[in-house]
Design a protein around this motif. Structure first.
Motif, short mmCIF file in Angstrom:
data_model
loop_
_atom_site.label_atom_id
_atom_site.label_comp_id
_atom_site.label_asym_id
_atom_site.label_seq_id
_atom_site.Cartn_x
_atom_site.Cartn_y
_atom_site.Cartn_z
N GLN A 104 0.86 -1.26 -0.13
CA GLN A 104 0.06 0.04 0.08
C GLN A 104 0.91 1.40 0.10
O GLN A 104 0.74 2.30 -0.54
CB GLN A 104 -0.98 0.07 1.19
CG GLN A 104 -1.92 -1.09 1.44
CD GLN A 104 -2.64 -1.07 2.78
OE1 GLN A 104 -3.40 -0.06 2.75
NE2 GLN A 104 -2.59 -1.98 3.52
N ILE A 108 2.10 5.72 -2.53
CA ILE A 108 2.17 7.13 -2.14
C ILE A 108 2.86 8.11 -2.88
O ILE A 108 4.04 7.75 -3.22
CB ILE A 108 2.45 7.27 -0.63
CG1 ILE A 108 1.68 6.36 0.44
CG2 ILE A 108 2.60 8.78 -0.31
CD1 ILE A 108 0.16 6.73 0.49
N TRP B 83 0.55 10.64 11.06
CA TRP B 83 1.49 10.74 10.02
C TRP B 83 1.95 12.01 9.85
O TRP B 83 3.34 12.26 9.64
CB TRP B 83 0.75 10.25 8.75
CG TRP B 83 0.59 8.71 8.44
CD1 TRP B 83 -0.54 7.92 8.48
CD2 TRP B 83 1.75 7.82 8.38
NE1 TRP B 83 -0.13 6.86 8.26
CE2 TRP B 83 1.07 6.62 8.18
CE3 TRP B 83 3.17 7.76 8.43
CZ2 TRP B 83 1.86 5.40 8.15
CZ3 TRP B 83 3.75 6.75 8.12
CH2 TRP B 83 3.16 5.51 8.07
N PHE B 86 4.71 12.23 12.35
CA PHE B 86 5.76 11.43 11.86
C PHE B 86 6.58 12.19 10.90
O PHE B 86 8.00 12.35 11.02
CB PHE B 86 5.44 10.31 11.36
CG PHE B 86 6.41 9.60 10.49
CD1 PHE B 86 7.42 9.00 10.99
CD2 PHE B 86 6.25 9.50 9.07
CE1 PHE B 86 8.21 8.03 10.28
CE2 PHE B 86 7.26 8.90 8.39
CZ PHE B 86 8.37 8.25 8.95
N PHE B 93 9.76 17.45 7.63
CA PHE B 93 8.98 18.23 6.76
C PHE B 93 8.59 19.37 7.78
O PHE B 93 8.68 19.40 8.78
CB PHE B 93 7.72 17.61 6.36
CG PHE B 93 8.25 16.43 5.18
CD1 PHE B 93 8.00 17.11 3.67
CD2 PHE B 93 8.50 15.35 5.30
CE1 PHE B 93 7.97 16.25 2.85
CE2 PHE B 93 8.63 14.50 4.26
CZ PHE B 93 8.43 14.83 3.14
N GLU B 97 3.88 21.49 4.97
CA GLU B 97 4.16 20.74 3.68
C GLU B 97 3.52 19.23 3.70
O GLU B 97 3.72 18.39 2.99
CB GLU B 97 5.74 20.31 3.55
CG GLU B 97 6.65 21.78 3.19
CD GLU B 97 8.03 21.53 3.37
OE1 GLU B 97 8.64 21.95 2.75
OE2 GLU B 97 8.48 20.72 4.30
N ILE B 101 0.68 14.68 1.91
CA ILE B 101 0.93 13.61 1.93
C ILE B 101 0.15 12.68 3.29
O ILE B 101 -0.22 11.64 2.90
CB ILE B 101 2.62 13.61 2.50
CG1 ILE B 101 3.31 14.57 1.46
CG2 ILE B 101 3.30 12.30 2.71
CD1 ILE B 101 4.69 14.62 1.74
N GLN B 104 -3.02 11.18 1.89
CA GLN B 104 -2.42 9.99 1.26
C GLN B 104 -2.50 8.73 2.39
O GLN B 104 -2.92 7.77 2.47
CB GLN B 104 -1.41 10.05 0.41
CG GLN B 104 -1.57 10.86 -0.87
CD GLN B 104 -0.52 10.75 -1.68
OE1 GLN B 104 0.08 9.77 -2.26
NE2 GLN B 104 0.40 11.89 -1.75
N LEU B 105 -1.58 9.13 3.26
CA LEU B 105 -1.02 7.98 4.23
C LEU B 105 -2.37 7.72 5.11
O LEU B 105 -2.38 6.40 5.42
CB LEU B 105 0.12 8.57 5.03
CG LEU B 105 1.39 8.52 4.55
CD1 LEU B 105 2.34 9.51 5.17
CD2 LEU B 105 1.98 7.23 4.19
N ILE B 108 -4.01 4.08 4.39
CA ILE B 108 -3.31 3.01 4.42
C ILE B 108 -4.08 2.17 5.52
O ILE B 108 -4.37 2.56 6.57
CB ILE B 108 -1.88 2.95 4.81
CG1 ILE B 108 -0.94 4.02 4.07
CG2 ILE B 108 -1.14 1.76 5.05
CD1 ILE B 108 -0.76 3.37 2.58
#
Lengths: 222, 222
Positions: A104, A108, B83, B86, B93, B97, B101, B104-105, B108
């Motif tokens: 998965q 990304i 996330w 993280f 990051f 920003e 992302i 998307q994460l 999962i």
DNA sequence: TAATTTTTTTAGGTTAAACTAAATTATATT
DNA sequence: AATATAATTTAGTTTAACCTAAAAAAATTA
């Protein structure tokens, strides 16, 4: 410039990449089997990927990835293996638990993310199964290894990877303490069942033909 | 038992959750606007989610998430914020920003992954924007904060979060050194343009009405 | 309250990715 | 070489998620 790929398209590319580099034939059926789908679906998708110049395709003749397709596939493999490394090294997953999650995570979309992750992990060269991780440019170390069944008796070898990635096999290896980095001495191959006798940690053990064929090692002097 | 949700379904649930908890009205149009889609698509999806008992829906009456829907949405928010944490804390990051992302994460699918990640990060309570991270049970700390424009003159406050999450706003705050954890003293509000005068690091500065309304703080004694 | 505007829903269409079944081409076997 | 088998492609459906345009309901305003 580059229309972004769907998850399905990425999966097809990756499957074709794997069949192309590992196995021999790369027919419609092989791809379908690899992706748990049907041949008809493969034909359809292949046409789309050919349109996008990610592979060349001629009816009934199979496919060959183009440079562009190859590079893209390498990028997906890179992400997959980096994430596997992350899951094992940082999140303490076992090597037999990470595949589905990485499957998965590899989709990304963020260049930055991959590069930062790579940096954070210390630019690892190998994933938890011993497979090489392509770098930013797609380069990866060659792994001059062979399976235990191809090692001639009475030589030492270091476990370096697996051919089969199924959790069942990985768990089995773990239980037998046949993990990456360990050194074994191949003693003999049994003519009856092709099982292999070897020494691990000064103890004699026997592994089945199936295990011997799927366990990768590097010969070492001695 | 629980048919797994598609990414679209998850996004709808999350949008409904956010409108339900933050804003007031939660009509078809509001959802459509939040998801960059059209009202007709929302009506369709709403029906599907109602079928799955994730929300209650009556024609022309809007929707209300059920307990089940609410819990699921909280789970997605949990993942999103973990996330983000993280990405900022480990992968370095910037706070402006990470949203796309994490978007998307958050989709999962792996319970284990979330719990391991949470553990690895040290069970953080707040994400990089000061939003509370729900724990495994969905509990999260209340954030008794208010925006700078609601603070009465001559009181001290600690920056605790943002109402607006746009990169433009976040970058602007960063540039002005108005980051989470900093202490400011609200001096006065200007009647002409509703701008606010405050002291940060012993220096006087003025922030616009827009900034004052979107910057969240907690009052502190003094 | 009636008329107008806004919101929501319905109806009907599109696209991506899958499927089954039938047709076609390639390969293997006698 | 002729035939049988296997692989591949085509044709025609299905499903999820979106869309536009038109109809219907609700809310607002005169």
């Amino acid at each position: 410039m580059m229309s972004t790929l769907s998850i399905s398209e990425e999966n097809y590319l990756k499957a074709i990449f794997h069949l192309y580099t590992h196995d021999a034939g790369i027919g419609t059926n092989a791809i379908a089997h690899h992706l748990n789908t049907k041949a008809a679906s493969v034909t359809e998708m292949i046409k789309k990927l050919a349109e996008k110049k990610l592979l060349t395709y001629e009816k009934y003749q199979g496919v060959v990835p183009t440079r562009k397709g190859f590079t893209l596939a390498l990028g997906i493999v890179r992400k997959h293996r980096l994430w596997e490394y992350f899951l094992v090294e940082k999140l303490k997953f076992k090597w037999d638990e990470v595949h589905d999650i990485a499957e998965q995570l590899e989709h990304i979309k963020s260049e930055r993310l991959v590069e930062q992750l790579d940096h954070y992990l210390g630019f690892p060269k190998l994933d938890p199964h011993g497979d090489p991780i392509p770098d930013k440019e797609g380069k990866m170390c060659a792994m001059n290894c062979c399976c235990v069944s191809d090692i001639k008796p009475n030589s030492n070898a270091k476990i370096s990877g697996v051919k089969n990635h199924s959790p069942a096999f990985l768990k089995h290896l773990e239980k037998m303490k046949l993990t990456i980095g360990k050194t074994v001495k191949v003693i003999d191959r049994n003519d009856f069942d092709q099982s292999v006798e070897l020494v691990l940690n000064h103890e004699t053990m026997y592994i089945s033909k199936e295990v011997a064929e799927n366990l990768l090692v590097k010969k070492i002097k001695g």
